[in-house]
Design a protein around this motif. Sequence first.
Motif, short mmCIF file in Angstrom:
data_model
loop_
_atom_site.label_atom_id
_atom_site.label_comp_id
_atom_site.label_asym_id
_atom_site.label_seq_id
_atom_site.Cartn_x
_atom_site.Cartn_y
_atom_site.Cartn_z
N ALA A 1 1.01 -1.51 -0.15
CA ALA A 1 0.18 0.48 0.46
C ALA A 1 0.74 1.44 0.30
CB ALA A 1 -1.16 -0.03 1.40
N PHE A 2 2.08 0.93 0.67
CA PHE A 2 2.90 2.28 0.53
C PHE A 2 3.37 2.72 -0.67
CE2 PHE A 2 7.43 3.31 1.20
CZ PHE A 2 7.03 5.08 1.07
N ILE A 3 3.52 1.41 -1.10
CA ILE A 3 4.17 1.58 -2.66
C ILE A 3 3.34 2.59 -4.00
CG2 ILE A 3 4.74 1.20 -4.55
CD1 ILE A 3 6.57 -0.72 -2.33
N VAL A 4 2.36 1.57 -3.25
CA VAL A 4 0.72 2.68 -4.08
C VAL A 4 0.56 3.21 -4.38
CG1 VAL A 4 -1.66 1.51 -5.15
CG2 VAL A 4 -0.22 0.21 -4.34
N SER A 5 0.66 3.87 -2.77
CA SER A 5 -0.26 5.59 -2.11
C SER A 5 1.37 6.21 -3.03
CB SER A 5 -0.46 5.22 -0.85
OG SER A 5 1.22 5.24 -0.43
N ARG A 6 1.94 6.31 -2.84
CA ARG A 6 2.81 7.02 -3.19
C ARG A 6 2.99 7.23 -4.78
NH1 ARG A 6 6.53 9.92 0.01
NH2 ARG A 6 4.74 9.36 1.65
N ARG A 7 2.91 6.20 -5.38
CA ARG A 7 3.27 6.39 -7.27
C ARG A 7 1.47 7.30 -7.07
NH1 ARG A 7 4.52 1.03 -10.54
NH2 ARG A 7 6.23 1.25 -10.22
N ASN A 8 0.45 6.74 -6.16
CA ASN A 8 -1.38 7.16 -6.92
C ASN A 8 -1.05 9.27 -6.59
OD1 ASN A 8 -2.57 4.96 -7.79
ND2 ASN A 8 -3.40 4.38 -5.82
N PRO B 1 -10.32 2.26 2.32
CA PRO B 1 -9.59 1.93 1.51
C PRO B 1 -8.73 2.62 -0.29
CG PRO B 1 -11.80 0.33 1.15
CD PRO B 1 -11.32 1.67 1.89
N TYR B 2 -9.57 3.68 -0.05
CA TYR B 2 -8.83 4.21 -1.17
C TYR B 2 -7.56 4.91 -0.43
CZ TYR B 2 -12.88 3.56 -4.20
OH TYR B 2 -13.73 2.65 -4.99
N LYS B 3 -8.00 5.13 0.73
CA LYS B 3 -7.25 6.18 1.49
C LYS B 3 -5.46 5.52 1.83
CE LYS B 3 -6.94 8.93 5.50
NZ LYS B 3 -7.43 9.58 6.99
N PHE B 4 -6.03 4.36 2.38
CA PHE B 4 -5.14 3.30 2.57
C PHE B 4 -4.52 3.22 1.48
CE2 PHE B 4 -3.51 -0.86 4.24
CZ PHE B 4 -2.65 -0.17 4.89
N LEU B 5 -4.63 3.36 0.52
CA LEU B 5 -3.63 3.18 -1.18
C LEU B 5 -3.19 4.73 -1.50
CD1 LEU B 5 -5.83 0.60 -2.94
CD2 LEU B 5 -3.73 0.40 -1.67
N HIS C 1 -1.23 1.92 11.88
CA HIS C 1 -1.77 3.30 12.47
C HIS C 1 -0.08 3.47 12.02
CE1 HIS C 1 -2.65 6.09 15.48
NE2 HIS C 1 -1.75 6.07 16.24
N ILE C 2 1.17 2.88 11.92
CA ILE C 2 2.32 3.85 12.45
C ILE C 2 1.99 4.13 10.17
CG2 ILE C 2 4.23 3.60 11.89
CD1 ILE C 2 4.08 1.63 14.26
N TYR C 3 1.78 3.60 9.91
CA TYR C 3 2.00 4.00 8.03
C TYR C 3 0.52 4.52 8.15
CZ TYR C 3 0.15 3.04 2.69
OH TYR C 3 -0.05 3.71 2.75
N LEU C 4 -0.37 4.92 8.12
CA LEU C 4 -2.02 5.15 8.01
C LEU C 4 -0.70 6.85 8.55
CD1 LEU C 4 -4.40 4.12 8.92
CD2 LEU C 4 -4.39 5.29 6.71
N ALA C 5 -0.17 7.30 9.88
CA ALA C 5 0.17 8.46 10.40
C ALA C 5 1.90 9.25 9.72
CB ALA C 5 0.40 8.18 11.47
N ALA C 6 2.01 7.98 9.17
CA ALA C 6 3.57 7.93 9.14
C ALA C 6 4.70 8.68 7.58
CB ALA C 6 4.63 8.01 9.80
N LEU C 7 3.43 7.35 6.60
CA LEU C 7 3.83 7.19 5.55
C LEU C 7 3.08 7.14 4.36
CD1 LEU C 7 5.53 4.16 5.95
CD2 LEU C 7 6.87 5.66 6.08
N ASN C 8 1.80 7.51 4.86
CA ASN C 8 0.67 7.80 3.76
C ASN C 8 0.49 8.62 3.82
OD1 ASN C 8 -2.26 8.15 2.74
ND2 ASN C 8 -2.04 5.78 3.03
#
Lengths: 269, 219, 157
Positions: free
Chosen positions: A244-251, B101-105, B171-178
Motif C-alpha cells: 500500500a505504501f508503494i501504491v499510495s506513493r505512486r497515486n 481502502p482508497y485512502k489506504f492506497l 496506524h504507523i503507516y497511515l500516520a507517518a508514511l501515507n
Amino acid sequence: MNRMARLIDITRCTACRGCQVSCKRWNELPGEIGPFTGSPQSHTDLSPNRWTMIKFFEEKKDSGFEWHFRKTTCMHCGDPGCVKACPNGALVKAENGAVRRIEEKCIGCGYCVKGCPFGIPKVDQVAKKMRKCTFCYDRISNGLTPACAKTCVPRAIVFGTWNDMAKLADERLLQAQKKYPNAQIYGKDELGGLGVIYVLPDNPANYDLPVHPKLPFSLGLWKDVVHPAGKVLLGAGLAGTALAFIVSRRNAFGQKESAKMEEGGHDNE
Amino acid sequence: MSKTKMIKRFSAVVRFTHWMYAISFIILAITGYMVYGSELDWMEPMFGGLTGATVVHRVAGCFLIASIVISLLIRPSEILSWIRECFSFNKNDVGFMLTFPYKFLGIKKKIPPQGFFNGGEKVNSLIQITSGAVLIVTGLFMWLTPDSAPLWMYPLHTVFMVIGSAGAIGHIYLAALNPVSNEAIRAIINGDISEKYMIENHQQWYDDVYKAAKKKEVK
Amino acid sequence: MLNKRQNNPAAFLGKEGSKLKGDASKYPIICSTWRVCEHFHTGAYSRNMPWLAELVPASFVEIGEELAAEKGIKNGEMVEVVSARGKVKVIAMVTPRAHVFNVHGKDVHQIGMTWHFGYQGLVTGDIANNLTPHVGDANTSIPEYKAFLVDVRKVTI
C-alpha cells in the motif's frame, strides 16, 4: 538409532532409592536436606536438583495392606508437551528417545511446566533454567545404560530399545498378575508411547499418574493454530502495508508534486 | 499559504503519554516476538539474550501501564471523552470506512463529515483499547502468578498481540508514511493541525467548534 | 508354650542406670529398633553424606493408626518416647504398617524406631540407644536390644 526406553516394574521396586543417589552422583547434583514428609518418602516432589525420586504409596485394600514405590521421572514421551511448549527450541526430542534440553537456549520461562501432563519440569528460578531428567543422554549415546537402571538391584528398572521393553513389560505383567490380579502396563499407548513403561500393580490413579494423559487443549490451540495463523496474519499485514505504501506513493505523486513544491517538501520530516 | 491558522488538537500530556505508550509498545512487540517467533532472534544480543529480552519486556510493560495511569491521572477528561467517542460509532464513521481502502492506497476521496476522531481512528482506538486491556491483564497474570495462570492465557496473549500489532502497523503507516493522511502526525508531535486539514478531514468537529465559538459570541 | 519361663534365668541383668527393667503397667508399648538401608549403624558416615542424609532427614518413630488415635498424635508431630532407662524426642510417622499384638488376650501396640541418629552430622536426632536395655546373653553377654517396653507421649510446648 533405535528409540530407547526404560521399563520400571513397580511390583519389584524395594524403595532402596539407589536410583535416586546414583542419579545425583552421575549428574553431580547436590543433596537437598528437607523437612520430614510424614512417610519414608524423602521429599514431596521433584526439584531442579532432583530429577528422580521414589514416591511411596500405602494402600489399604480388601485383600490386605499393600505398600508400593513408584520411581517418578521424566517419561520422555513420544509426543512431548514440553517440546511443543518451548518457545526457544531449547527442548528437542533426540533420535534415541531422550527429550533433551539445550542449556544455552533455555531461559527458564516455565512454559514446559505448563505443557507437561506429568508435572516433571522444574525451573531453577535463580539460574533461570529448567532442569529435568536427561535420560542420561551422555551415557546412552555412548552405549551405557542410564545411571538409575545401572544401579537397580532388583532389576525393577531395565533399559533397552523401546520394542524390547514393550515385550519385556508383557512378560513382567504375566508374573505380576499372579500376585496382583489388577496389574497393568502403563506407557505403551499413552502420548505416542512413553519412554518409561511402567508395570503397575493396580490402577495408575493409585500411583499419582494421570489415567489418560493428554496434552492440554490450549497448548494445541496455541502452538498448532494461533502460532502459525498469527505469523501468516502478521506477515500479510506487513506485506500489505508495504504494498500500500508503494501504491499510495505512486497515486499521490502526481497530485502531491505541486503541493510539495509550495510547502517545501514537509513530508520528509 | 504563508500563514495557516493552527487549531489545537492534543494536549502536551496526551502527546507525551501517546509516545510513551508507542515506544513501550514497539519494545514490547519486538521483545515479545523473540519468544513468539525466530525472525527477530538476531536482535537478541541487543537486549542481553532472550533472558534479557524477557526482563526488558516486563520493564516496558510497566512503562506502558504507567503511560495509561499518568494520562488518566492528569487528563482524565480528555481520555474519557476519547473513549466515549470511540464507542459512539455512527453512520458517518461507516461512510468513512467505506472510503478507507482508497485512502489506504493514497487516493483522496470525499469523506462524510467526521468528528474529533474519524472512523478509522475510532476503529484503531477500539482495537488498541481491547487488545491493550487483554494483553495487560493476561501479561500481568503470566508474570506475577506463573504457576497458577491458566494455560489459555498464553494463546490469548498471542492472539491479541497479533491483532494489536497488525492495528499498530496500519496506524504507523497511515500516520507517518501515507501521503494522504500523514499531515495528522503533526497533531501528535506538535499538538496542532492546520484549519484547512481540519475542515477537510474533521468537518463535524470544525462545525462543533465553530458553533461553540459562535454561541460564546452571542452570549 | 513348652515352658512357663519367659527368659533365660541366667541372663545378664543389671539393677541401675541403663540396666533398669521397665514394668508393663508403666510402659505398656512394645518398641523395637531397626535400620533403614540409607544409613549405616549410628550414621556417623552416612549422616554426613548429603545424598544419603536427604533420603532420611530425621529420626522418626513408626506409630500405628490405632495407637496414634488413642494418644491424639498426628503424622509428623514431635513425640517423646520414654523407657525406664531414658527418653528421646522423635518425629511420629503414623502408618497402617505398625502392628497390634494380642498378648495374653490384651491388645499391645508395637512401635519402631531407627537407631541411626546422633547429635552430630548433617542431620541429627536423639539417640535411640538411650532407650534400649543392656541385657546380655547368659553365655556371651551379647546384648539384646530389639524388644523393650516404652511409653509414648505427645510433646506439648
